[in-house]
Design a protein around this motif. Structure first.
Motif, PDB file in Angstrom:
ATOM      1  N   ASN A 157       0.839  -1.212   0.000  1.00  7.16           N
ATOM      2  CA  ASN A 157       0.000   0.000   0.000  1.00  7.16           C
ATOM      3  C   ASN A 157       0.871   1.257   0.000  1.00  7.16           C
ATOM      4  N   ASN A 158       0.858   2.005   1.097  1.00 11.06           N
ATOM      5  CA  ASN A 158       1.660   3.230   1.143  1.00 11.06           C
ATOM      6  C   ASN A 158       2.850   3.093   2.098  1.00 11.06           C
ATOM      7  N   LEU A 192       2.384   9.280  -7.156  1.00 11.68           N
ATOM      8  CA  LEU A 192       1.323   8.988  -8.109  1.00 11.68           C
ATOM      9  C   LEU A 192       0.536  10.264  -8.361  1.00 11.68           C
ATOM     10  N   PRO A 225      -0.437   5.927  -1.878  1.00  3.84           N
ATOM     11  CA  PRO A 225      -0.051   4.564  -2.279  1.00  3.84           C
ATOM     12  C   PRO A 225       1.218   4.569  -3.130  1.00  3.84           C
ATOM     13  N   ASN A 246       3.409   2.720  -6.150  1.00  6.42           N
ATOM     14  CA  ASN A 246       3.410   1.812  -7.296  1.00  6.42           C
ATOM     15  C   ASN A 246       4.769   1.110  -7.299  1.00  6.42           C
ATOM     16  N   GLU A 247       4.795  -0.137  -6.803  1.00  2.00           N
ATOM     17  CA  GLU A 247       6.068  -0.853  -6.634  1.00  2.00           C
ATOM     18  C   GLU A 247       6.808  -1.085  -7.940  1.00  2.00           C
ATOM     19  N   LYS A 248       6.117  -1.041  -9.070  1.00  2.00           N
ATOM     20  CA  LYS A 248       6.768  -1.244 -10.366  1.00  2.00           C
ATOM     21  C   LYS A 248       7.630  -0.054 -10.757  1.00  2.00           C
ATOM     22  N   LYS A 249       7.368   1.107 -10.176  1.00  2.00           N
ATOM     23  CA  LYS A 249       8.117   2.309 -10.542  1.00  2.00           C
ATOM     24  C   LYS A 249       9.162   2.712  -9.501  1.00  2.00           C
TER      25      LYS A 249
END
Length: 156
Positions: free
Chosen positions: A83-84, A146, A124, A126-129
């Motif tokens: 999450n965050n 985000l 939150p 974004n774990e991909k970034k």
């Protein structure tokens, strides 16, 4: 007239009795298993309870998280995102082997230490970034912010 009071102990007996008690206590604390138990308590309290320093800086488009991890290998570091929140975990495991004169193992200890820090961000993640780099004992993590959704307010 006779004195029915018990004889007073000889003052010279007291230090000898105390010396015997002190010697017995000393022997008790220096023999196994008490000695091993006391050593394990000492080792427990000598572990570093402090965590590693972490700084968080927030910019317009991203958060920069820097953790100071001197002497830590890259393979010992784990980063988790939920999450965050972002959690940095450092695991250190070592095997200590003690040998006798003929190199037969008579004591083997597996020692595992783990430290972690959790950083909570206001939005939150974004774990991909997320990007992370480790150089000279500094772990740098860049977390892009985000883009939020703008809500337009209308007049009634």
């Amino acid at each position: 007239m006779s004195n029915n009071l018990p004889n007073k102990p000889n003052r010279n007996d007291r230090p000898e009795r105390f010396g015997e008690i002190a010697k017995a206590m000393n022997d008790f604390f220096h023999e196994k298993p008490v000695r091993g138990f006391l050593q394990s308590i000492d080792e427990f309290f000598n572990l570093p309870f402090a965590t590693f320093p972490v700084s968080v800086k927030s910019y317009d488009r991203e958060h920069h998280i820097v953790a100071e991890l001197p002497g830590v290998k890259k393979e010992q570091i784990n980063i988790d995102v939920l999450n965050n929140s972002l959690t940095i975990t450092v695991k250190n495991g070592e095997v200590i082997i003690e040998e006798d004169d003929v190199h037969k193992v008579y004591s083997r200890k597996n020692k595992m230490q783990q430290m972690s820090r959790t950083i909570t961000l206001p939005q939150p993640i974004n774990e991909k970034k997320v990007k992370a780099s480790y150089n000279d004992g500094l772990l740098t993590i860049i977390v892009p912010k985000l883009p939020g959704k703008k809500i337009h307010i209308i007049n009634d």
